[in-house]
Design a protein around this motif. Structure first.
Motif, mmCIF file in Angstrom:
data_model
loop_
_atom_site.group_PDB
_atom_site.id
_atom_site.type_symbol
_atom_site.label_atom_id
_atom_site.label_comp_id
_atom_site.label_asym_id
_atom_site.label_seq_id
_atom_site.Cartn_x
_atom_site.Cartn_y
_atom_site.Cartn_z
ATOM 1 N N ILE A 112 4.646 31.774 8.373
ATOM 2 C CA ILE A 112 5.835 32.555 8.024
ATOM 3 C C ILE A 112 5.451 34.027 8.139
ATOM 4 N N ALA A 113 6.301 34.821 8.746
ATOM 5 C CA ALA A 113 5.973 36.223 9.024
ATOM 6 C C ALA A 113 5.589 37.016 7.775
ATOM 7 N N SER A 114 6.145 36.685 6.625
ATOM 8 C CA SER A 114 5.873 37.473 5.417
ATOM 9 C C SER A 114 4.612 37.018 4.668
ATOM 10 N N THR A 115 3.984 35.952 5.108
ATOM 11 C CA THR A 115 2.800 35.442 4.403
ATOM 12 C C THR A 115 1.642 36.443 4.409
ATOM 13 N N PRO A 116 1.246 37.000 5.564
ATOM 14 C CA PRO A 116 0.144 37.968 5.520
ATOM 15 C C PRO A 116 0.438 39.155 4.604
ATOM 16 N N SER A 117 1.672 39.623 4.623
ATOM 17 C CA SER A 117 2.047 40.738 3.750
ATOM 18 C C SER A 117 1.899 40.369 2.283
ATOM 19 N N ALA A 118 2.250 39.134 1.931
ATOM 20 C CA ALA A 118 2.129 38.686 0.535
ATOM 21 C C ALA A 118 0.670 38.692 0.095
#
Length: 126
Positions: free
Chosen positions: A103-109
């Motif tokens: 999911i694209a937001s996983t690294p940001s999390a």
């Protein structure tokens, strides 16, 4: 009286809310590398340089190439700060790539939780 050591532990733990498609985010414990201020600044400067370099190439890339390059950068970022996690799967290069690609937001999390741990320590809230 509590004793305080000037030398920080080499790692620290923080929970990360991992996004899931069709479900609520899941709290997963992570173990991160401790970096002092100089090391952290060097790491963030390297990340910034990589993002800038990618930005310069963006016009020559299609969406698939750009996404692959972005995933490569994010895999490197995760590898540079994570030493353990609470997933059933072992922390390996392949599994980091699977996590980053999910999911694209996983690294940001993950990276936000890492950064937040330092912010909390700076503010005395940890």
């Amino acid at each position: 009286m509590a004793k305080f050591k000037l030398i920080q532990n080499p790692t620290f733990k923080a929970d990360v809310m991992i996004p899931r498609v069709g479900g609520d985010p899941m709290k997963v414990p992570f173990e991160f590398k401790y970096l002092d201020r100089t090391e952290l600044a060097a790491l963030y400067a390297d990340w910034e340089d990589r993002h800038k370099a990618l930005g310069l190439k963006i016009e020559d890339m299609d969406l698939k190439e750009f996404t692959a390059a972005q995933i490569d950068i994010q895999v490197g970022q995760i590898k540079s700060v994570v030493v353990g996690w609470g997933f059933d799967e072992k922390l390996t290069d392949e599994n980091i790539r699977i996590l980053v690609s999910s999911i694209a937001s996983t690294p940001s999390a993950v990276l936000a939780a890492y950064s937040e741990a330092f912010s909390q320590a700076r503010l005395g809230n940890s």
